[in-house]
Design a protein around this motif. Sequence first.
Motif, PDB file in Angstrom:
ATOM      1  N   PHE A 262     -49.999 136.972  -0.614  1.00  0.00           N
ATOM      2  CA  PHE A 262     -49.361 137.497  -1.823  1.00  0.00           C
ATOM      3  C   PHE A 262     -50.362 137.788  -2.945  1.00  0.00           C
ATOM      4  O   PHE A 262     -49.966 138.039  -4.084  1.00  0.00           O
ATOM      5  CB  PHE A 262     -48.276 136.532  -2.310  1.00  0.00           C
ATOM      6  CG  PHE A 262     -47.035 136.572  -1.474  1.00  0.00           C
ATOM      7  CD1 PHE A 262     -46.126 137.605  -1.598  1.00  0.00           C
ATOM      8  CD2 PHE A 262     -46.781 135.586  -0.527  1.00  0.00           C
ATOM      9  CE1 PHE A 262     -44.990 137.663  -0.814  1.00  0.00           C
ATOM     10  CE2 PHE A 262     -45.635 135.627   0.259  1.00  0.00           C
ATOM     11  CZ  PHE A 262     -44.731 136.671   0.118  1.00  0.00           C
ATOM     12  N   GLY A 263     -51.655 137.776  -2.622  1.00  0.00           N
ATOM     13  CA  GLY A 263     -52.658 138.149  -3.596  1.00  0.00           C
ATOM     14  C   GLY A 263     -52.751 137.208  -4.780  1.00  0.00           C
ATOM     15  O   GLY A 263     -53.075 137.630  -5.897  1.00  0.00           O
TER      16      GLY A 263
ATOM     17  N   ARG B 144     -40.783 144.382  -9.469  1.00  0.00           N
ATOM     18  CA  ARG B 144     -42.065 144.074 -10.104  1.00  0.00           C
ATOM     19  C   ARG B 144     -43.225 144.007  -9.111  1.00  0.00           C
ATOM     20  O   ARG B 144     -44.279 143.461  -9.425  1.00  0.00           O
ATOM     21  CB  ARG B 144     -41.984 142.780 -10.938  1.00  0.00           C
ATOM     22  CG  ARG B 144     -40.811 142.753 -11.894  1.00  0.00           C
ATOM     23  CD  ARG B 144     -40.913 141.647 -12.910  1.00  0.00           C
ATOM     24  NE  ARG B 144     -40.895 140.306 -12.355  1.00  0.00           N
ATOM     25  CZ  ARG B 144     -39.796 139.643 -12.023  1.00  0.00           C
ATOM     26  NH1 ARG B 144     -38.601 140.221 -12.160  1.00  0.00           N
ATOM     27  NH2 ARG B 144     -39.863 138.412 -11.552  1.00  0.00           N
ATOM     28  N   LEU B 145     -43.026 144.576  -7.918  1.00  0.00           N
ATOM     29  CA  LEU B 145     -44.106 144.635  -6.929  1.00  0.00           C
ATOM     30  C   LEU B 145     -44.679 146.047  -6.855  1.00  0.00           C
ATOM     31  O   LEU B 145     -43.934 147.030  -6.933  1.00  0.00           O
ATOM     32  CB  LEU B 145     -43.601 144.241  -5.534  1.00  0.00           C
ATOM     33  CG  LEU B 145     -43.019 142.837  -5.367  1.00  0.00           C
ATOM     34  CD1 LEU B 145     -42.648 142.622  -3.915  1.00  0.00           C
ATOM     35  CD2 LEU B 145     -43.982 141.760  -5.857  1.00  0.00           C
ATOM     36  N   ASP B 146     -45.993 146.148  -6.673  1.00  0.00           N
ATOM     37  CA  ASP B 146     -46.606 147.459  -6.515  1.00  0.00           C
ATOM     38  C   ASP B 146     -46.353 147.974  -5.097  1.00  0.00           C
ATOM     39  O   ASP B 146     -45.897 147.226  -4.217  1.00  0.00           O
ATOM     40  CB  ASP B 146     -48.096 147.400  -6.831  1.00  0.00           C
ATOM     41  CG  ASP B 146     -48.860 146.440  -5.931  1.00  0.00           C
ATOM     42  OD1 ASP B 146     -48.646 146.464  -4.706  1.00  0.00           O
ATOM     43  OD2 ASP B 146     -49.678 145.657  -6.452  1.00  0.00           O
ATOM     44  N   PRO B 147     -46.615 149.272  -4.833  1.00  0.00           N
ATOM     45  CA  PRO B 147     -46.318 149.839  -3.507  1.00  0.00           C
ATOM     46  C   PRO B 147     -46.994 149.119  -2.359  1.00  0.00           C
ATOM     47  O   PRO B 147     -46.395 148.958  -1.281  1.00  0.00           O
ATOM     48  CB  PRO B 147     -46.800 151.292  -3.634  1.00  0.00           C
ATOM     49  CG  PRO B 147     -46.670 151.605  -5.091  1.00  0.00           C
ATOM     50  CD  PRO B 147     -47.030 150.325  -5.795  1.00  0.00           C
ATOM     51  N   VAL B 148     -48.230 148.674  -2.546  1.00  0.00           N
ATOM     52  CA  VAL B 148     -48.930 147.983  -1.464  1.00  0.00           C
ATOM     53  C   VAL B 148     -48.227 146.677  -1.126  1.00  0.00           C
ATOM     54  O   VAL B 148     -48.020 146.343   0.051  1.00  0.00           O
ATOM     55  CB  VAL B 148     -50.399 147.729  -1.855  1.00  0.00           C
ATOM     56  CG1 VAL B 148     -51.083 146.841  -0.808  1.00  0.00           C
ATOM     57  CG2 VAL B 148     -51.147 149.048  -1.984  1.00  0.00           C
TER      58      VAL B 148
ATOM     59  N   LEU C 257     -44.378 143.202   1.936  1.00  0.00           N
ATOM     60  CA  LEU C 257     -43.106 142.489   1.954  1.00  0.00           C
ATOM     61  C   LEU C 257     -42.238 142.965   3.120  1.00  0.00           C
ATOM     62  O   LEU C 257     -41.618 142.148   3.814  1.00  0.00           O
ATOM     63  CB  LEU C 257     -42.372 142.709   0.635  1.00  0.00           C
ATOM     64  CG  LEU C 257     -40.960 142.142   0.538  1.00  0.00           C
ATOM     65  CD1 LEU C 257     -40.965 140.618   0.658  1.00  0.00           C
ATOM     66  CD2 LEU C 257     -40.300 142.576  -0.774  1.00  0.00           C
ATOM     67  N   ALA C 258     -42.186 144.272   3.343  1.00  0.00           N
ATOM     68  CA  ALA C 258     -41.411 144.795   4.470  1.00  0.00           C
ATOM     69  C   ALA C 258     -41.911 144.210   5.784  1.00  0.00           C
ATOM     70  O   ALA C 258     -41.111 143.806   6.642  1.00  0.00           O
ATOM     71  CB  ALA C 258     -41.487 146.322   4.500  1.00  0.00           C
ATOM     72  N   ARG C 259     -43.227 144.147   5.949  1.00  0.00           N
ATOM     73  CA  ARG C 259     -43.788 143.573   7.180  1.00  0.00           C
ATOM     74  C   ARG C 259     -43.418 142.100   7.295  1.00  0.00           C
ATOM     75  O   ARG C 259     -43.124 141.615   8.401  1.00  0.00           O
ATOM     76  CB  ARG C 259     -45.309 143.729   7.197  1.00  0.00           C
ATOM     77  CG  ARG C 259     -45.789 145.165   7.281  1.00  0.00           C
ATOM     78  CD  ARG C 259     -47.264 145.236   7.646  1.00  0.00           C
ATOM     79  NE  ARG C 259     -48.123 144.533   6.694  1.00  0.00           N
ATOM     80  CZ  ARG C 259     -48.640 145.081   5.606  1.00  0.00           C
ATOM     81  NH1 ARG C 259     -48.363 146.350   5.308  1.00  0.00           N
ATOM     82  NH2 ARG C 259     -49.440 144.385   4.810  1.00  0.00           N
TER      83      ARG C 259
END
Length: 228
Positions: A124-125, A166-170, A175-177
């Motif tokens: 999650f960086g 509040r999540l960026d595209p990356v 998250l989908a994965r």
Amino acid sequence: MTETGAVLEAEQLVVGYGGAAVCGEVTAAVHSGQVLGVVGVNGAGKSTVLQTLAGRQPAISGEARIQGLLVDPDTVPFRRQVAAVFDDDLFFPSLSVAEHLLLVARGHSLPNPELRVAAELKFFGLDGRADAVPDALSSGQRRRLLLAAGFIRPASLLILDEPEQRLDPVMRDALARRIKGHAEAGGAAVLVTHDPGLLVETAGSCLVIKGEVELVEPGDGAAFIAGL
């Protein structure tokens, strides 16, 4: 109930406040390996459905079961089956990011909790913010901490209310994965989202709430998107 052997079963479930329903009856089953999307306009009742499934508020009528257990957040067996992430930043103000995740990991008796926490921080960086307290995080970082706390613990059912907020595209792609990985590992998930990409990428069927509730089966991508 609808079917036996399902992770989640809802039968003629009516949800709302003060005895007033916010949408039509919900009848659905989600099995191991499946993700059920829930879509509709703002105020349609999506979050209320999830809050009821998670035991945060009582149903008006009907019933839901998780792994055959009636929804009851006061019982340990039910709580062990369900991990829920809602849009509420509930943190201990004096605990760091890593300490929050360690609390969850140890509370669920995970083996090698420090390693599990390190993996979630990296995914999650948040590894560069491990020692920060929640008030020092950005809004997106707090969202990622909530998701990390939801994913790190064992659960047969994930309940996710607009997790893409509040999540960026990356990170949305990651998250989908992660949701797909949970299902592929034998879990199940219920997902409220306004993100067409996340919905189509993860969900095999979908509840479309437009007053009444319609179950849209796999393969009808147009109906999925129409419900957003």
